[in-house]
Each structure stands twice: as structure tokens, then as C-alpha cells.
Write a protein that holds these residues in place. Sequence first.
Motif, PDB file in Angstrom:
ATOM      1  N   PRO A  65      47.095  36.376  38.138  1.00  0.00           N
ATOM      2  CA  PRO A  65      47.270  37.708  37.534  1.00  0.00           C
ATOM      3  C   PRO A  65      46.445  37.909  36.261  1.00  0.00           C
ATOM      4  CG  PRO A  65      49.399  36.769  38.075  1.00  0.00           C
ATOM      5  CD  PRO A  65      48.385  35.702  38.288  1.00  0.00           C
ATOM      6  N   ILE A  66      46.219  36.836  35.518  1.00  0.00           N
ATOM      7  CA  ILE A  66      45.395  36.941  34.311  1.00  0.00           C
ATOM      8  C   ILE A  66      43.959  37.293  34.696  1.00  0.00           C
ATOM      9  CG2 ILE A  66      44.479  35.639  32.337  1.00  0.00           C
ATOM     10  CD1 ILE A  66      47.139  34.030  32.425  1.00  0.00           C
ATOM     11  N   ILE A  67      43.464  36.635  35.736  1.00  0.00           N
ATOM     12  CA  ILE A  67      42.111  36.933  36.210  1.00  0.00           C
ATOM     13  C   ILE A  67      42.052  38.374  36.739  1.00  0.00           C
ATOM     14  CG2 ILE A  67      40.344  36.317  37.902  1.00  0.00           C
ATOM     15  CD1 ILE A  67      41.265  33.419  37.654  1.00  0.00           C
ATOM     16  N   GLN A  68      43.098  38.807  37.428  1.00  0.00           N
ATOM     17  CA  GLN A  68      43.126  40.192  37.929  1.00  0.00           C
ATOM     18  C   GLN A  68      43.069  41.198  36.778  1.00  0.00           C
ATOM     19  OE1 GLN A  68      46.622  40.463  40.357  1.00  0.00           O
ATOM     20  NE2 GLN A  68      45.659  39.453  42.099  1.00  0.00           N
ATOM     21  N   ARG A  69      43.784  40.918  35.705  1.00  0.00           N
ATOM     22  CA  ARG A  69      43.755  41.799  34.536  1.00  0.00           C
ATOM     23  C   ARG A  69      42.341  41.860  33.951  1.00  0.00           C
ATOM     24  NH1 ARG A  69      46.841  39.521  29.792  1.00  0.00           N
ATOM     25  NH2 ARG A  69      44.896  38.387  29.648  1.00  0.00           N
ATOM     26  N   ASN A  70      41.684  40.701  33.883  1.00  0.00           N
ATOM     27  CA  ASN A  70      40.325  40.671  33.341  1.00  0.00           C
ATOM     28  C   ASN A  70      39.337  41.386  34.271  1.00  0.00           C
ATOM     29  OD1 ASN A  70      41.220  39.269  31.117  1.00  0.00           O
ATOM     30  ND2 ASN A  70      40.713  37.266  31.964  1.00  0.00           N
ATOM     31  N   ILE A  71      39.577  41.319  35.583  1.00  0.00           N
ATOM     32  CA  ILE A  71      38.721  42.040  36.537  1.00  0.00           C
ATOM     33  C   ILE A  71      38.856  43.548  36.310  1.00  0.00           C
ATOM     34  CG2 ILE A  71      38.482  42.644  38.981  1.00  0.00           C
ATOM     35  CD1 ILE A  71      39.008  39.732  39.648  1.00  0.00           C
ATOM     36  N   THR A  72      40.083  43.997  36.105  1.00  0.00           N
ATOM     37  CA  THR A  72      40.310  45.426  35.854  1.00  0.00           C
ATOM     38  C   THR A  72      39.613  45.855  34.566  1.00  0.00           C
ATOM     39  OG1 THR A  72      42.451  45.200  36.926  1.00  0.00           O
ATOM     40  CG2 THR A  72      42.083  47.202  35.661  1.00  0.00           C
ATOM     41  N   ASP A  73      39.684  45.034  33.531  1.00  0.00           N
ATOM     42  CA  ASP A  73      39.005  45.350  32.278  1.00  0.00           C
ATOM     43  C   ASP A  73      37.489  45.372  32.460  1.00  0.00           C
ATOM     44  OD1 ASP A  73      41.455  45.510  31.054  1.00  0.00           O
ATOM     45  OD2 ASP A  73      41.350  43.505  30.144  1.00  0.00           O
ATOM     46  N   ALA A  74      36.962  44.446  33.262  1.00  0.00           N
ATOM     47  CA  ALA A  74      35.520  44.390  33.499  1.00  0.00           C
ATOM     48  C   ALA A  74      35.052  45.603  34.298  1.00  0.00           C
ATOM     49  CB  ALA A  74      35.146  43.100  34.218  1.00  0.00           C
ATOM     50  N   MET A  75      35.903  46.128  35.173  1.00  0.00           N
ATOM     51  CA  MET A  75      35.544  47.330  35.939  1.00  0.00           C
ATOM     52  C   MET A  75      35.468  48.546  35.020  1.00  0.00           C
ATOM     53  SD  MET A  75      37.697  46.809  39.499  1.00  0.00           S
ATOM     54  CE  MET A  75      37.993  48.515  39.628  1.00  0.00           C
ATOM     55  N   ASP A  76      36.381  48.624  34.037  1.00  0.00           N
ATOM     56  CA  ASP A  76      36.376  49.748  33.105  1.00  0.00           C
ATOM     57  C   ASP A  76      35.123  49.744  32.230  1.00  0.00           C
ATOM     58  OD1 ASP A  76      38.750  50.673  34.066  1.00  0.00           O
ATOM     59  OD2 ASP A  76      39.970  49.759  32.475  1.00  0.00           O
ATOM     60  N   LYS A  77      34.674  48.551  31.856  1.00  0.00           N
ATOM     61  CA  LYS A  77      33.511  48.438  30.984  1.00  0.00           C
ATOM     62  C   LYS A  77      32.203  48.442  31.774  1.00  0.00           C
ATOM     63  CE  LYS A  77      36.175  45.794  27.660  1.00  0.00           C
ATOM     64  NZ  LYS A  77      36.415  44.487  27.079  1.00  0.00           N
ATOM     65  N   LEU A  86      34.305  36.928  37.742  1.00  0.00           N
ATOM     66  CA  LEU A  86      35.773  36.905  37.792  1.00  0.00           C
ATOM     67  C   LEU A  86      36.297  37.062  39.213  1.00  0.00           C
ATOM     68  CD1 LEU A  86      36.693  38.981  34.629  1.00  0.00           C
ATOM     69  CD2 LEU A  86      37.005  36.532  34.988  1.00  0.00           C
ATOM     70  N   LEU A  87      35.613  37.861  40.019  1.00  0.00           N
ATOM     71  CA  LEU A  87      36.004  38.016  41.421  1.00  0.00           C
ATOM     72  C   LEU A  87      35.865  36.690  42.171  1.00  0.00           C
ATOM     73  CD1 LEU A  87      37.050  40.453  42.950  1.00  0.00           C
ATOM     74  CD2 LEU A  87      34.750  40.815  43.820  1.00  0.00           C
ATOM     75  N   PHE A  88      34.781  35.984  41.899  1.00  0.00           N
ATOM     76  CA  PHE A  88      34.592  34.655  42.496  1.00  0.00           C
ATOM     77  C   PHE A  88      35.672  33.685  42.013  1.00  0.00           C
ATOM     78  CE2 PHE A  88      32.692  30.393  42.437  1.00  0.00           C
ATOM     79  CZ  PHE A  88      32.445  30.247  43.797  1.00  0.00           C
ATOM     80  N   ALA A  89      36.011  33.746  40.733  1.00  0.00           N
ATOM     81  CA  ALA A  89      37.060  32.872  40.180  1.00  0.00           C
ATOM     82  C   ALA A  89      38.412  33.181  40.821  1.00  0.00           C
ATOM     83  CB  ALA A  89      37.130  33.037  38.672  1.00  0.00           C
ATOM     84  N   LEU A  90      38.689  34.470  41.042  1.00  0.00           N
ATOM     85  CA  LEU A  90      39.955  34.851  41.673  1.00  0.00           C
ATOM     86  C   LEU A  90      40.013  34.351  43.120  1.00  0.00           C
ATOM     87  CD1 LEU A  90      42.623  36.423  41.375  1.00  0.00           C
ATOM     88  CD2 LEU A  90      41.406  38.421  42.259  1.00  0.00           C
ATOM     89  N   GLY A  91      38.933  34.501  43.853  1.00  0.00           N
ATOM     90  CA  GLY A  91      38.885  33.990  45.231  1.00  0.00           C
ATOM     91  C   GLY A  91      39.065  32.491  45.276  1.00  0.00           C
ATOM     92  N   THR A  92      38.411  31.790  44.349  1.00  0.00           N
ATOM     93  CA  THR A  92      38.555  30.329  44.270  1.00  0.00           C
ATOM     94  C   THR A  92      39.992  29.952  43.952  1.00  0.00           C
ATOM     95  OG1 THR A  92      36.275  30.185  43.484  1.00  0.00           O
ATOM     96  CG2 THR A  92      37.677  28.261  43.133  1.00  0.00           C
TER      97      THR A  92
END
Length: 146
Positions: A65-77, A86-92
Motif C-alpha cells: 500500500p505504501i508503494i501504491q500511495r507513491n504511485i498515485t503521487d507520481a501520477m499526479d506529478k 514504482l510500478l515495477f516495484a509493486l509488481g515485484t
Amino acid sequence: MQNNGPNRNQVRFHGRGPRNMFTEKPKNMKSAIARLIRYLASFKTTLIFMVFIILIATASSIVSPIIQRNITDAMDKSNNDLFITLLFALGTCYVFDILCALFKGIIAAKLSKKTVLMIRKDLFDRLVYLPIKYLTSTGYFLSSFS
């Protein structure tokens, strides 16, 4: 008048299987758990490895969930490099979680199989010394252990 309910030493079983099934509680729970621990003591390294895998899987589940939160923040920026990383890290993380669950299940199944085998072997070693008359008169006794 016949009482079909459980007595003091029985507990109602609510789970899979036939309804209204009764199971007997051990008379001395502490000694039953101590015996089970003695059987499991010969598999210390396997148990420690399984606990280690469970801890890693739990950490992976917490990090996701922490990685998901960071993915959402990266999409906004609109930071594409960070988003892909981060998407690769989440899949891993998810693949790692699945592999931990798989190994945990395999190890637990092998451990329970070996433990039950040891219990049955010890039971058989004790049954060998009982007289034949006792074994033939108590058919239920034998069928409950098979």
C-alpha cells in the motif's frame, strides 16, 4: 430420555463437513499441546524457516500500500520515470508475496504430513503390544485412527 447434545468433554464443530458433528476435547490440554510440541521439535529448522517466510510475506503486504500511495503521487506529478520504477516495484512485491504464500503452503503441508506420519508410527508401535483380543473387540478403536 436420550440426550443427543454434547457432554462436558465434547465441543460442537462448526466448519466444513456434516452439521452437528461432535469432536472430543482432550482431557488435559496442556499435555496434549506438549506432546504436539515434542513431535514438532524435530522440525525446528523447518519451523524457523516457515516463520521467516511468514514475516517476509507480512512485510511485503505492508509495503504494497505504501508503494501504491507513491504511485498515485507520481501520477499526479506526471513523473513517468518514477511511476514506471514504482510500478515495477509493486509488481515485484506482489510476485514476492505470492511466492512466499506458495512456499509457506508447501512447507506447512510437508511438515504436517511428516508430523502425522510420526504420530501414526508411534501409535502403531504401541498397538503392536496390545493383545489381539482387545483389538478385535474394539473395532471402533482401530477405525478411529485410520
